[in-house]
Design a protein around this motif. Structure first.
Motif, PDB file in Angstrom:
ATOM      1  N   ALA A 147       0.846  -1.210   0.000  1.00 57.09           N
ATOM      2  CA  ALA A 147       0.000   0.000   0.000  1.00 57.09           C
ATOM      3  C   ALA A 147       0.875   1.252   0.000  1.00 57.09           C
ATOM      4  O   ALA A 147       0.609   2.215  -0.736  1.00 57.09           O
ATOM      5  CB  ALA A 147      -0.916  -0.018   1.221  1.00 57.09           C
ATOM      6  N   HIS A 148       1.948   1.216   0.801  1.00 54.48           N
ATOM      7  CA  HIS A 148       2.852   2.373   0.870  1.00 54.48           C
ATOM      8  C   HIS A 148       3.536   2.609  -0.484  1.00 54.48           C
ATOM      9  O   HIS A 148       3.660   3.753  -0.939  1.00 54.48           O
ATOM     10  CB  HIS A 148       3.901   2.134   1.969  1.00 54.48           C
ATOM     11  N   LEU A 149       3.968   1.518  -1.127  1.00 53.18           N
ATOM     12  CA  LEU A 149       4.648   1.660  -2.424  1.00 53.18           C
ATOM     13  C   LEU A 149       3.680   2.223  -3.472  1.00 53.18           C
ATOM     14  O   LEU A 149       4.047   3.070  -4.274  1.00 53.18           O
ATOM     15  CB  LEU A 149       5.205   0.313  -2.893  1.00 53.18           C
ATOM     16  N   ARG A 150       2.443   1.746  -3.414  1.00 56.02           N
ATOM     17  CA  ARG A 150       1.441   2.234  -4.389  1.00 56.02           C
ATOM     18  C   ARG A 150       1.214   3.729  -4.207  1.00 56.02           C
ATOM     19  O   ARG A 150       1.188   4.479  -5.183  1.00 56.02           O
ATOM     20  CB  ARG A 150       0.096   1.533  -4.155  1.00 56.02           C
ATOM     21  N   LYS A 155       8.176   8.225  -5.637  1.00 55.96           N
ATOM     22  CA  LYS A 155       9.273   8.613  -4.736  1.00 55.96           C
ATOM     23  C   LYS A 155      10.129   7.428  -4.292  1.00 55.96           C
ATOM     24  O   LYS A 155      11.263   7.593  -3.854  1.00 55.96           O
ATOM     25  CB  LYS A 155       8.682   9.281  -3.474  1.00 55.96           C
ATOM     26  N   ILE A 156       9.566   6.233  -4.416  1.00 52.00           N
ATOM     27  CA  ILE A 156      10.250   5.041  -3.879  1.00 52.00           C
ATOM     28  C   ILE A 156      11.390   4.599  -4.794  1.00 52.00           C
ATOM     29  O   ILE A 156      11.266   4.595  -6.011  1.00 52.00           O
ATOM     30  CB  ILE A 156       9.238   3.876  -3.743  1.00 52.00           C
ATOM     31  N   ILE A 178       3.318  -7.221  -7.790  1.00 47.24           N
ATOM     32  CA  ILE A 178       2.419  -6.220  -7.189  1.00 47.24           C
ATOM     33  C   ILE A 178       1.954  -5.194  -8.235  1.00 47.24           C
ATOM     34  O   ILE A 178       1.258  -4.229  -7.899  1.00 47.24           O
ATOM     35  CB  ILE A 178       3.080  -5.509  -5.978  1.00 47.24           C
ATOM     36  N   GLY A 179       2.368  -5.390  -9.481  1.00 48.78           N
ATOM     37  CA  GLY A 179       1.891  -4.521 -10.561  1.00 48.78           C
ATOM     38  C   GLY A 179       2.413  -3.097 -10.480  1.00 48.78           C
ATOM     39  O   GLY A 179       1.707  -2.153 -10.819  1.00 48.78           O
ATOM     40  N   LEU A 180       3.644  -2.924 -10.030  1.00 48.38           N
ATOM     41  CA  LEU A 180       4.231  -1.573  -9.953  1.00 48.38           C
ATOM     42  C   LEU A 180       5.549  -1.539 -10.704  1.00 48.38           C
ATOM     43  O   LEU A 180       6.240  -2.549 -10.816  1.00 48.38           O
ATOM     44  CB  LEU A 180       4.504  -1.188  -8.494  1.00 48.38           C
ATOM     45  N   ASP A 203      15.022   2.951  -0.577  1.00 48.15           N
ATOM     46  CA  ASP A 203      13.902   2.508   0.266  1.00 48.15           C
ATOM     47  C   ASP A 203      13.755   1.007   0.424  1.00 48.15           C
ATOM     48  O   ASP A 203      13.393   0.527   1.504  1.00 48.15           O
ATOM     49  CB  ASP A 203      12.586   3.049  -0.335  1.00 48.15           C
ATOM     50  N   VAL A 204      13.967   0.268  -0.658  1.00 48.43           N
ATOM     51  CA  VAL A 204      13.675  -1.171  -0.619  1.00 48.43           C
ATOM     52  C   VAL A 204      14.819  -1.938  -1.269  1.00 48.43           C
ATOM     53  O   VAL A 204      15.455  -1.451  -2.211  1.00 48.43           O
ATOM     54  CB  VAL A 204      12.369  -1.493  -1.401  1.00 48.43           C
TER      55      VAL A 204
END
Ligand code: ASP
Length: 329
Positions: A147-150, A155-156, A178-180, A203-204
Motif C-alpha cells: 500500500a505504501h509503495l502504491r 518517490k520510492i 504487485i503490478g508496480l 527505500d527497498v
C-alpha cells in the motif's frame, strides 16, 4: 616440400609440447602458487561472504593461499568475462550465482558463453533472499508495504546489484507481482546497496540472508518476508512472501564454482575435491548455516551437478526473460 614438412613437424612438436606442458606431473604439483578466486560483486556482500568462507577452507585443502578478487560491475558479467578469458591453468577460479544463467536472456551481446567458455567445479550452496525496507518506512508488514509503495510510487527507490544480479531478478519479480514499476538503483554489489539502505538513501532491497540477517537482528532494517517456498530456520517468525499473498513467489539463490574452459581435468578434479572437503568442514557448515545458506548435497558439488543445473536454469529463464522483454543492453 621438405621445408613445408619440416615446418609442420616443428609446429606439431610445439603443439605437443604445449599440451604436455601441463602433464600429470604438473597437475600433481598444482597448486604451486596462490589461486585467485574471482567474485563478480563488491566486497562484503553475499557472494563475497560465501567466497571468503570457502577461500579460507580451500587454502587449507589446497595447501596454497586462495585470494579473493572482486571484479565487479554489470550484474556479474564483467567478472564472468574476466574468468572466461583467463589462462586455463587452475589459478583463476570463479564463484557466481543464478546470474550465470539469467545473463543469457538479459544480455543481447554477452561477451562469454556460460555453457562453452567454462569448466565446472561444482555447486556450493543455496541461499534464500529477504525483502527489506529502510528502517523509517512506516509499513509494518507486506500488505502495508505494498500500500505504501502504491501511494508513493514516484518517490520510492529499489536498490539492486545491476542487471543479472539476483537482487535485480527478485526486485523485478516483486514489482511484477504487485503490478508496480518502481525506480531502481543499480550498485556494484548488494554490500554498497545495503550501506545506502541503512543510511536511508534507498527505500527497498531484496537481498540474500548471508548479508541481511545481521541487520535484521540489529533492527536496522524492516523485514517484509523471505523468498523461500517455506519459512527458514534462521528467521522462523518471518513469513514467506507467498504466504503473505504473493502466490508462488520464490527466489532461491544457487552458487557454482567455475574455471576457464580447457583447464586440465586433473586440476579441475583437485579443485572439486578441495571444494567438497571444504563443504564438509564443521566450521564452514556452521558459518553457512548461521547465514541461512544450505549446502547442496554432495552429488551436486560436482562438475556434472553444476553443468546440468546451469543448463536447466538457462533453458528455464531465457524464454521467461525474453518474453518479458527485459534487456540489459
Ligand atoms: N548476490 C548479490 C546480488 O546478486 C550481489 C552481491 O553478492 O553483492 O544481488
Amino acid at each position: 616440400m621438405i621445408r613445408t614438412l619440416g615446418r609442420r613437424a616443428v609446429i606439431a612438436g610445439l603443439l605437443a609440447g604445449a599440451l604436455s606442458a601441463f602433464g600429470p606431473a604438473q597437475a600433481q604439483q598444482y597448486p604451486s602458487r596462490p589461486v585467485t578466486m574471482v567474485v563478480p560483486f563488491a566486497a562484503g556482500g553475499p557472494t563475497d561472504v560465501l567466497a571468503r568462507t570457502l577461500a579460507v577452507a580451500m587454502t587449507k585443502h589446497l595447501g596454497q593461499t586462495v585470494v579473493v578478487e572482486n571484479t565487479v560491475g554489470a550484474g556479474g558479467t564483467i567478472g564472468a568475462n574476466r574468468v572466461a578469458k583467463a589462462t586455463p591453468d587452475g589459478y583463476t577460479v570463479f564463484i557466481h550465482h543464478n546470474g550465470m544463467a539469467t545473463s543469457v536472456g538479459l544480455y543481447r551481446k554477452l561477451s562469454f558463453n556460460p555453457l562453452e567458455d567454462f569448466e565446472y567445479v561444482g555447486q556450493i550452496a543455496d541461499v534464500p533472499m529477504t525483502l527489506l525496507g529502510k528502517k523509517t518506512l512506516p509499513a509494518g508488514n507486506l500488505t502495508e508495504l505494498i500500500a505504501h509503495l502504491r501511494a508513493n510510487r514516484d518517490k520510492i527507490t529499489m536498490a539492486n546489484a545491476g542487471l543479472g544480479a539476483v537482487s535485480h531478478l527478485c526486485g523485478m519479480l516483486f514489482q511484477k507481482a504487485i503490478g508496480l514499476d518502481l525506480v531502481t538503483v543499480p550498485y556494484k554489489g548488494t554490500a554498497p546497496a545495503m550501506t545506502d539502505l541503512l543510511g536511508g538513501q534507498v527505500d527497498v532491497l531484496c537481498d540474500q540472508t548471508t548479508q541481511t540477517l545481521q541487520h535484521i537482528a540489529a533492527g536496522n532494517v524492516k523485514l517484509y518476508g523471505v523468498t523461500a517456498s517455506k519459512r527458514i530456520a534462521a528467521l522462523p517468525n518471518a513469513p514467506t512472501l507467498a504466504e503473505s499473498g504473493l502466490k508462488d513467489f520464490q527466489v532461491v539463490v544457487w552458487h557454482g564454482m567455475y574455471l576457464p574452459k580447457a583447464t586440465p581435468k586433473p586440476v579441475a578434479d583437485r579443485l572439486t575435491a578441495a571444494l567438497q572437503a571444504s563443504l564438509k568442514e564443521p566450521d564452514v557448515r556452521k558459518k553457512l548455516a548461521d547465514l541461512g545458506a544450505e549446502i547442496v548435497p554432495v552429488d551436486k558439488q560436482t562438475p556434472e551437478g553444476l553443468r546440468v543445473w546451469l543448463k536447466a536454469e538457462i533453458d528455464k529463464w531465457t524464454p521467461i526473460i525474453r518474453a518479458a522483454g527485459v534487456y540489459a543492453d
